[in-house]
Design a protein around this motif. Structure first.
Motif, PDB file in Angstrom:
ATOM      1  N   GLU A  87       0.897  -1.216   0.203  1.00 34.90           N
ATOM      2  CA  GLU A  87       0.007  -0.089  -0.036  1.00 34.90           C
ATOM      3  C   GLU A  87       1.010   1.170   0.080  1.00 34.90           C
ATOM      4  N   GLU A 137      -1.987  -7.204 -10.834  1.00 36.50           N
ATOM      5  CA  GLU A 137      -3.129  -6.375 -10.800  1.00 36.50           C
ATOM      6  C   GLU A 137      -3.612  -5.904 -12.307  1.00 36.50           C
ATOM      7  N   ASP A 149      -7.207   4.424  -9.247  1.00 39.34           N
ATOM      8  CA  ASP A 149      -8.119   5.493  -8.454  1.00 39.34           C
ATOM      9  C   ASP A 149      -7.577   6.951  -8.617  1.00 39.34           C
ATOM     10  N   LYS A 164       2.235   2.101  -3.499  1.00 41.11           N
ATOM     11  CA  LYS A 164       1.347   2.769  -4.185  1.00 41.11           C
ATOM     12  C   LYS A 164       1.094   4.156  -3.980  1.00 41.11           C
ATOM     13  N   ARG A 165       1.547   4.664  -2.859  1.00 39.01           N
ATOM     14  CA  ARG A 165       0.959   5.899  -2.509  1.00 39.01           C
ATOM     15  C   ARG A 165       2.423   6.941  -1.942  1.00 39.01           C
ATOM     16  N   ARG A 198       6.268  -0.105 -11.737  1.00 42.31           N
ATOM     17  CA  ARG A 198       4.858  -0.923 -11.676  1.00 42.31           C
ATOM     18  C   ARG A 198       5.004  -2.257 -10.854  1.00 42.31           C
ATOM     19  N   HIS A 231       1.067   5.909 -10.417  1.00 42.58           N
ATOM     20  CA  HIS A 231      -0.228   5.797 -11.490  1.00 42.58           C
ATOM     21  C   HIS A 231      -1.068   4.705 -10.986  1.00 42.58           C
ATOM     22  N   ARG A 232      -2.204   4.886 -10.225  1.00 40.23           N
ATOM     23  CA  ARG A 232      -2.967   4.205  -9.742  1.00 40.23           C
ATOM     24  C   ARG A 232      -4.514   4.198 -10.596  1.00 40.23           C
ATOM     25  N   TYR A 262       2.175  -3.387  -8.369  1.00 36.32           N
ATOM     26  CA  TYR A 262       0.944  -3.688  -9.121  1.00 36.32           C
ATOM     27  C   TYR A 262       0.927  -5.071  -9.699  1.00 36.32           C
TER      28      TYR A 262
END
Length: 260
Positions: free
Chosen positions: A72, A106, A157, A75-76, A100, A154-155, A103
């Motif tokens: 997490e 995913e 959401d 990704k942030r 990447r 780059h997510r 991810y």
């Protein structure tokens, strides 16, 4: 938003950060300035979660950083170091695709490659995609690493609760690419990203930052908008250099000139 409260970091008997509190808000560029050894890069490592403080707390998006899983967190928040040593003969596209990694499972290779090329476009390096990374100049490598960290954030959401941490990102760049990188950081902040940049150039900070922290001897010496924090008396206190602030023709505030 990324926030730190009363951070203390020690290395043996040396105090690297002494009760430092810090806040960077979404949609803003926050610059951290100060002389060598003031604690700037140490603060960035604490904000990134790669260095645990002896005391104090750090939160991302209002949630303690310690409560995010490693995936997490990856990704942030992403950190662009002033230098990234990579000796394997990877192609540029493969280096950018390393961003990447959080991810995996995913998104497929095709989607990741599409994102990587989009980020290389943003960083101005799509023409280098097939080049071997180790053959690039220092400035080219830095822009490739920028594309990598952009790919990391780059997510699906969007960039909510995401932070981009830049540690002296312009040190190996010429003036055009210095301005280009920080203009991109401003644009990303406009999309909601939280941007924190450790800089040495007072004038770049004055031009691109919304808030400035000036650090001295492991503490925050001054904080505020650039036109308030970058003041002659503060600069002399922090850096030991006398300066004059002269009017800038194209923006509020002024231009910092050393007085010899």
């Amino acid at each position: 938003m990324i926030e730190a409260s009363d951070i203390v970091v020690r290395a043996g008997s040396a105090v690297l950060l002494d009760r430092v509190s810090f806040e960077a808000r979404s949609g803003r560029v926050t610059a951290v300035l100060g002389p060598n050894g003031a604690g700037k890069s140490t603060l960035l490592k604490v904000l990134a979660g790669s260095l645990a403080p002896a005391a104090g707390s750090v939160s991302l998006g209002g949630r303690p950083l310690s409560q995010w899983t490693r995936r997490e967190t990856a990704k942030r928040r992403a950190i662009l170091s002033q230098r990234t040593d990579l000796t394997f003969p990877f192609s540029v596209i493969d280096v950018v695709l390393l961003g990447r990694s959080p991810y995996a499972g995913e998104t497929g290779r095709a989607k990741d490659t599409e994102i990587a090329f989009r980020c290389m476009e943003m960083a101005g390096v799509p023409h280098l995609a097939a080049r071997t990374y180790t053959t690039l100049s220092g400035g080219e490598q830095q822009r490739v690493q920028l594309a990598r960290v952009l790919a990391q954030l780059h997510r699906p959401d969007g960039v909510g609760q995401a932070a981009l941490l830049l540690d002296e990102p312009t040190s190996s760049l010429d003036i055009a690419h210095q301005h280009g990188m920080l203009a991109l950081a401003r644009s990303l902040a406009g999309d909601g990203l939280t941007v924190v940049a450790v800089l040495h150039d007072l004038n770049l900070a004055a031009m691109f930052a919304d808030e400035v922290y000036l650090m001295k001897s492991a503490r925050v010496a001054a904080y505020g908008p650039p036109q308030e924090a970058i003041a002659p008396e503060t600069i002399e206190d922090v850096f030991g250099v006398r300066v004059r602030i002269v009017p800038h023709p194209d923006r509020p505030g002024g231009y910092v000139l050393p007085i010899h």
